[in-house]
Design a protein around this motif. Structure first.
Motif, PDB file in Angstrom:
ATOM      1  N   ILE A 218      60.823  23.212  25.413  1.00  0.00           N
ATOM      2  CA  ILE A 218      60.635  24.039  24.217  1.00  0.00           C
ATOM      3  C   ILE A 218      60.502  23.181  22.957  1.00  0.00           C
ATOM      4  O   ILE A 218      59.719  23.495  22.064  1.00  0.00           O
ATOM      5  CB  ILE A 218      61.780  25.063  24.075  1.00  0.00           C
ATOM      6  N   ALA A 219      61.234  22.095  22.884  1.00  0.00           N
ATOM      7  CA  ALA A 219      61.150  21.223  21.708  1.00  0.00           C
ATOM      8  C   ALA A 219      59.731  20.679  21.533  1.00  0.00           C
ATOM      9  O   ALA A 219      59.220  20.611  20.408  1.00  0.00           O
ATOM     10  CB  ALA A 219      62.156  20.082  21.812  1.00  0.00           C
ATOM     11  N   THR A 220      59.090  20.309  22.632  1.00  0.00           N
ATOM     12  CA  THR A 220      57.703  19.838  22.555  1.00  0.00           C
ATOM     13  C   THR A 220      56.783  20.978  22.131  1.00  0.00           C
ATOM     14  O   THR A 220      55.886  20.785  21.308  1.00  0.00           O
ATOM     15  CB  THR A 220      57.248  19.243  23.900  1.00  0.00           C
ATOM     16  N   ALA A 221      56.992  22.158  22.671  1.00  0.00           N
ATOM     17  CA  ALA A 221      56.184  23.315  22.278  1.00  0.00           C
ATOM     18  C   ALA A 221      56.321  23.583  20.782  1.00  0.00           C
ATOM     19  O   ALA A 221      55.322  23.805  20.093  1.00  0.00           O
ATOM     20  CB  ALA A 221      56.584  24.544  23.084  1.00  0.00           C
TER      21      ALA A 221
ATOM     22  N   SER B 269      49.524  24.842  35.294  1.00  0.00           N
ATOM     23  CA  SER B 269      50.127  23.509  35.427  1.00  0.00           C
ATOM     24  C   SER B 269      49.387  22.444  34.626  1.00  0.00           C
ATOM     25  O   SER B 269      50.015  21.501  34.142  1.00  0.00           O
ATOM     26  CB  SER B 269      50.211  23.092  36.896  1.00  0.00           C
ATOM     27  N   ILE B 270      48.102  22.581  34.465  1.00  0.00           N
ATOM     28  CA  ILE B 270      47.363  21.598  33.672  1.00  0.00           C
ATOM     29  C   ILE B 270      47.850  21.573  32.228  1.00  0.00           C
ATOM     30  O   ILE B 270      47.852  20.543  31.573  1.00  0.00           O
ATOM     31  CB  ILE B 270      45.836  21.832  33.738  1.00  0.00           C
ATOM     32  N   TYR B 271      48.285  22.709  31.713  1.00  0.00           N
ATOM     33  CA  TYR B 271      48.740  22.793  30.333  1.00  0.00           C
ATOM     34  C   TYR B 271      50.195  22.373  30.167  1.00  0.00           C
ATOM     35  O   TYR B 271      50.559  21.788  29.164  1.00  0.00           O
ATOM     36  CB  TYR B 271      48.554  24.208  29.786  1.00  0.00           C
ATOM     37  N   ASP B 272      51.054  22.701  31.133  1.00  0.00           N
ATOM     38  CA  ASP B 272      52.469  22.406  30.907  1.00  0.00           C
ATOM     39  C   ASP B 272      52.832  20.945  31.134  1.00  0.00           C
ATOM     40  O   ASP B 272      53.944  20.529  30.833  1.00  0.00           O
ATOM     41  CB  ASP B 272      53.391  23.356  31.680  1.00  0.00           C
ATOM     42  N   THR B 273      51.908  20.173  31.630  1.00  0.00           N
ATOM     43  CA  THR B 273      52.147  18.735  31.773  1.00  0.00           C
ATOM     44  C   THR B 273      51.281  17.917  30.831  1.00  0.00           C
ATOM     45  O   THR B 273      51.467  16.713  30.708  1.00  0.00           O
ATOM     46  CB  THR B 273      51.882  18.278  33.225  1.00  0.00           C
ATOM     47  N   SER B 274      50.355  18.563  30.162  1.00  0.00           N
ATOM     48  CA  SER B 274      49.441  17.862  29.258  1.00  0.00           C
ATOM     49  C   SER B 274      50.178  17.394  28.015  1.00  0.00           C
ATOM     50  O   SER B 274      51.025  18.100  27.468  1.00  0.00           O
ATOM     51  CB  SER B 274      48.305  18.797  28.850  1.00  0.00           C
ATOM     52  N   GLN B 275      49.833  16.228  27.557  1.00  0.00           N
ATOM     53  CA  GLN B 275      50.395  15.708  26.314  1.00  0.00           C
ATOM     54  C   GLN B 275      49.516  16.056  25.111  1.00  0.00           C
ATOM     55  O   GLN B 275      49.870  15.738  23.977  1.00  0.00           O
ATOM     56  CB  GLN B 275      50.590  14.191  26.418  1.00  0.00           C
ATOM     57  N   ALA B 276      48.381  16.690  25.362  1.00  0.00           N
ATOM     58  CA  ALA B 276      47.510  17.109  24.265  1.00  0.00           C
ATOM     59  C   ALA B 276      48.220  18.163  23.427  1.00  0.00           C
ATOM     60  O   ALA B 276      49.077  18.902  23.922  1.00  0.00           O
ATOM     61  CB  ALA B 276      46.209  17.673  24.828  1.00  0.00           C
ATOM     62  N   ALA B 277      47.872  18.220  22.171  1.00  0.00           N
ATOM     63  CA  ALA B 277      48.503  19.182  21.262  1.00  0.00           C
ATOM     64  C   ALA B 277      47.574  20.369  21.062  1.00  0.00           C
ATOM     65  O   ALA B 277      46.689  20.340  20.220  1.00  0.00           O
ATOM     66  CB  ALA B 277      48.833  18.525  19.937  1.00  0.00           C
TER      67      ALA B 277
END
Length: 188
Positions: A26-29, A3-11
């Motif tokens: 998916i578009a953000t990924a 969960s820490i990764y799927d809400t993070s805005q870091a790239a």
């Protein structure tokens, strides 16, 4: 854990991989992945998250993201490193990548070797390392800092290797590494 990764805005690769794995945003990924692959870096420390991200998302990512990943494995030449954990990450990643892009000539790979040559070299090294590790031990034994560098490659083999023997070996080595870590750290 994810969960820490799927809400993070870091790239980062893990942020993209978790979105692919969860089928979420998916578009953000794709945007994250394409941006990261413009300038790949990190050698074998790049290889593990890069191939892991690809394996999680290859059926979900855009054609542009898939092309960016393939292009990175053609043009970015990661250093293999010079220690046991480096080689474990390098060859596990190379094995999985060569399985994903079979039948390519050496001109399509960063190292000038064909898919088959990369697959064979990686498999030979990994089997050798597994035999050494389970008979006489690891060269970098008892380093909790290196635990992820062994666990991640073996987990990826366990989850994604197409070769049934290597998938089984990845599973067995994952169990072995976790058991060894637990035995060494039970009392703190």
């Amino acid at each position: 854990v994810t969960s820490i990764y799927d809400t993070s805005q870091a790239a980062g690769y893990y942020q993209a991989a978790v979105r692919y794995a969860h089928g979420k945003d998916i578009a953000t990924a794709d945007r994250i992945l394409i941006e990261l692959l413009r300038d790949p870096r990190g050698d074998m420390f790049w290889m593990i998250p890069a191939i892991g991200t690809y394996l999680q998302g290859k059926d979900k990512m855009s054609p542009d993201a898939r092309a960016a990943m393939r292009n990175a494995w053609k043009n970015y030449a990661p250093y293999r490193g010079d220690t046991e954990n480096h080689w474990c990450m390098y060859y596990s990643s190379l094995f999985l990548a060569a399985e994903q892009w079979p039948n390519l000539s050496g001109s399509e790979w960063y190292n000038g070797k064909s898919s088959e040559e990369n697959l064979r070299e990686a498999k030979e090294y990994l089997i050798h390392w597994m035999k050494i590790t389970t008979t006489i031990g690891q060269g970098e034994f008892d380093s909790p800092d290196y635990f992820p560098e062994y666990a991640m490659p073996m987990i990826l083999l366990s989850q994604f290797a197409k070769d049934p023997e290597m998938q089984t070996r990845g599973t067995m080595m994952t169990d072995y590494i976790f058991a060894d870590f637990a035995a060494e750290h039970l009392a703190g």
